[in-house]
Design a protein around this motif. Structure first.
Motif, mmCIF file in Angstrom:
data_model
loop_
_atom_site.group_PDB
_atom_site.id
_atom_site.type_symbol
_atom_site.label_atom_id
_atom_site.label_comp_id
_atom_site.label_asym_id
_atom_site.label_seq_id
_atom_site.Cartn_x
_atom_site.Cartn_y
_atom_site.Cartn_z
ATOM 1 N N ILE A 108 14.830 3.938 -4.293
ATOM 2 C CA ILE A 108 13.689 4.535 -3.585
ATOM 3 C C ILE A 108 13.843 6.058 -3.568
ATOM 4 O O ILE A 108 14.966 6.575 -3.541
ATOM 5 C CB ILE A 108 13.625 3.961 -2.143
ATOM 6 N N LYS A 109 12.710 6.752 -3.596
ATOM 7 C CA LYS A 109 12.740 8.222 -3.508
ATOM 8 C C LYS A 109 11.651 8.652 -2.539
ATOM 9 O O LYS A 109 10.490 8.355 -2.791
ATOM 10 C CB LYS A 109 12.514 8.824 -4.888
ATOM 11 N N PRO A 110 11.927 9.312 -1.442
ATOM 12 C CA PRO A 110 13.251 9.706 -0.983
ATOM 13 C C PRO A 110 13.983 8.555 -0.310
ATOM 14 O O PRO A 110 13.356 7.589 0.100
ATOM 15 C CB PRO A 110 12.937 10.801 0.043
ATOM 16 N N GLY A 111 15.296 8.685 -0.226
ATOM 17 C CA GLY A 111 16.062 7.735 0.566
ATOM 18 C C GLY A 111 17.105 6.953 -0.192
ATOM 19 O O GLY A 111 17.682 6.019 0.344
ATOM 20 N N ARG A 112 17.394 7.351 -1.391
ATOM 21 C CA ARG A 112 18.267 6.589 -2.284
ATOM 22 C C ARG A 112 19.627 6.193 -1.705
ATOM 23 O O ARG A 112 20.091 5.073 -1.924
ATOM 24 C CB ARG A 112 18.433 7.435 -3.554
ATOM 25 N N PRO A 113 20.315 7.063 -0.946
ATOM 26 C CA PRO A 113 21.715 6.732 -0.609
ATOM 27 C C PRO A 113 21.919 5.671 0.476
ATOM 28 O O PRO A 113 23.059 5.449 0.871
ATOM 29 C CB PRO A 113 22.293 8.070 -0.119
ATOM 30 N N ALA A 146 13.946 11.072 4.188
ATOM 31 C CA ALA A 146 14.643 9.917 3.608
ATOM 32 C C ALA A 146 14.898 8.869 4.692
ATOM 33 O O ALA A 146 14.824 7.662 4.441
ATOM 34 C CB ALA A 146 15.955 10.378 2.979
ATOM 35 N N THR A 206 12.078 15.845 -0.398
ATOM 36 C CA THR A 206 12.937 15.155 0.569
ATOM 37 C C THR A 206 13.400 16.107 1.670
ATOM 38 O O THR A 206 13.537 15.714 2.823
ATOM 39 C CB THR A 206 14.173 14.575 -0.152
#
Ligand SMILES: Nc1nc2c(c(=O)[nH]1)N[C@H]1C(S)=C(S)[C@@H](COP(=O)(O)OP(=O)(O)OC[C@H]3O[C@@H](n4cnc5c(N)ncnc54)[C@H](O)[C@@H]3O)O[C@H]1N2
Ligand code: MOO
Length: 403
Positions: free
Chosen positions: A275-280, A300, A366
């Motif tokens: 997902i973008k934003p929010g990958r980590p 994110a 982000t």
């Protein structure tokens, strides 16, 4: 350094969470206190509705239509039970909601009558059955009126109360712990420090949980120190079903959450998503406690909340339908995503009549958050879809529809 594994596709990550998360348990409570709670049982009518024949108007129940005059033998308010059966030529004055006596075959409105002493005169025609609500007309006994998994909004809660059922089986509310990390994170009220940020994640999350009626406790902001973070997480884990941390999940020197959740005793369910934003995002489980390591960037954090965390909280609460609520909207501006990832676009509703139209907000970065002040919802672009044209229909996740 270990090569990074490909992040989990968004639908797979959602499915992993749905499969792994189960409601926290049930309890019997007083129905009056059940507002906002989720039913753990179907609710059935305990008797027919209505349970007697009721007058739908203020008027007179008559024994047989077609006469010009009737003798009034009784007057009945709502809730009063008739003492007499009506026989030929008899009538009873009945208020709206009052039980119609046996032998009463129709009710004529007050406005269509004249009364002298106890003598009723009909000034209009009345047909058999008119203005009488039949027994069980609304619902028969043992009819399901609410289903397990339903969250009791004021509308549904009042339907439960309407049934008269005094005790109800609901899901227990999960207890949530929030850990805010970051040396640079200031609490509102502290003086501005150049180079720092004010904590918005805590207030976004606690506001959302409050809307869901879910209790929570907050620790932090705590410093980016491995021991402090570990101890804080352990402290919350003792009391909470779900522990949510903010920040410290990327690759920096001070990002301690990820190694902690990869340590012994934790089972990692989700380790970065596409997902973008929010990958980590990282999600782990230990015993009965779930851990959500949310990225610190507020944009994110918010996106992960709507696509992963909110469905998880709803599932813990016992809600039946947990996935984000979306509806069609027409694009006023084109959107462009990148192949191989799920781009989440912040949009604003356009205020004019006709089909709901949305336009993309100018910044989608982000690191930018303040434009959420005029953002109504999100549009998710699939990993295969690169581009959407103005005029195309998309699925809108509107914030206000999610609670
Ligand atoms: N070398 C790499 N760097 C980064 C990566 C990566 O893969 N490799 N991932 C990037 C992505 S994507 C994101 S998203 C962020 C996530 O970072 P963290 O979760 O570690 O978050 P922090 O570094 O703690 O903070 C990021 C940013 O957000 C501000 N922040 C933190 N907490 C709050 C709060 N409670 N309220 C408001 N703002 C907050 C913080 O000050 C930072 O500015 O990492 C990228 N980097
Ligand atoms: O996933 Mo991060 O939120 O791209 O910046």
């Amino acid at each position: 350094m270990m090569p990074e594994k490909r992040p989990l596709p968004l639908p797979d990550a959602q499915q992993v969470l749905i499969d792994a998360v189960i409601p926290v348990g049930t309890e019997m409570i007083n129905s009056v206190a059940a507002l906002g709670r989720v039913l753990a049982e179907d609710i059935f009518t305990p008797h027919p509705f209505p349970d007697t024949r009721r007058s739908a108007v203020d008027g007179f129940a008559v024994n047989q239509p077609g006469l010009s005059h009737y003798q009034i033998v009784e007057t009945l308010g709502a809730g009063e039970l008739p003492q007499l059966d009506l026989t030929a030529g008899q009538a009873a004055a009945v208020m709206t909601g009052a039980t119609v006596p046996e032998g009463g075959v129709a009710v004529i409105r007050v406005e269509d009558t004249g009364v002298t002493d106890n003598l009723l005169e009909l000034k209009a025609d009345v047909a058999v059955g008119e203005n009488i609500n039949r027994i069980g007309e609304e619902m028969a006994a043992e009819t399901r009126i609410l289903s397990a998994g339903t969250r009791l909004t004021p509308v549904q809660h009042s339907v439960l109360c309407c049934s008269g059922i005094a005790q109800v089986k609901v899901y227990r509310l999960p207890v949530v712990g929030i850990l805010i990390t970051g040396d640079e994170v200031l609490q509102v009220g502290q003086p501005h420090r150049v180079g720092s940020v004010y904590d918005s994640n805590r207030h976004f999350l606690s506001g959302c949980l409050a809307q869901l009626g879910v209790p929570y406790k907050v620790l932090g902001p705590v410093n980016d120190d491995a021991d402090t973070i570990r101890q804080s997480l352990e402290q919350l884990a003792k009391e909470c079903d779900l522990v949510i941390s903010s920040g410290g999940v990327s690759m920096g020197k001070y990002d301690f959450i990820r190694p902690l959740l990869h340590s012994n005793g934790f089972e990692v369910l989700v380790n970065r998503t596409g997902i973008k934003p929010g990958r980590p995002l990282i999600v782990a489980q230990r015993d009965a406690t779930l851990f959500f390591g949310m990225p610190g960037y507020p944009a994110a954090f918010l996106v992960n909340f709507f696509y992963y965390l909110l469905p998880t909280v709803k599932r813990l609460m016992g809600v039946d339908d947990v996935m984000p609520k979306v509806r069609p909207a027409v694009l006023a501006t084109p959107l462009k995503g990148r192949k191989g990832r799920w781009d989440v676009i912040r949009v604003q509703l356009d205020n004019y009549s006709g089909p709901e139209t949305v336009h993309k907000l100018a910044s989608q970065m982000t690191s930018h958050y303040l434009n959420f002040g005029s953002c109504d919802g999100l549009v998710l672009l699939g990993d295969e879809i690169d581009q959407r044209q103005a005029g195309e229909s998309v699925e809108l996740l509107e914030f206000s529809a999610q609670f």
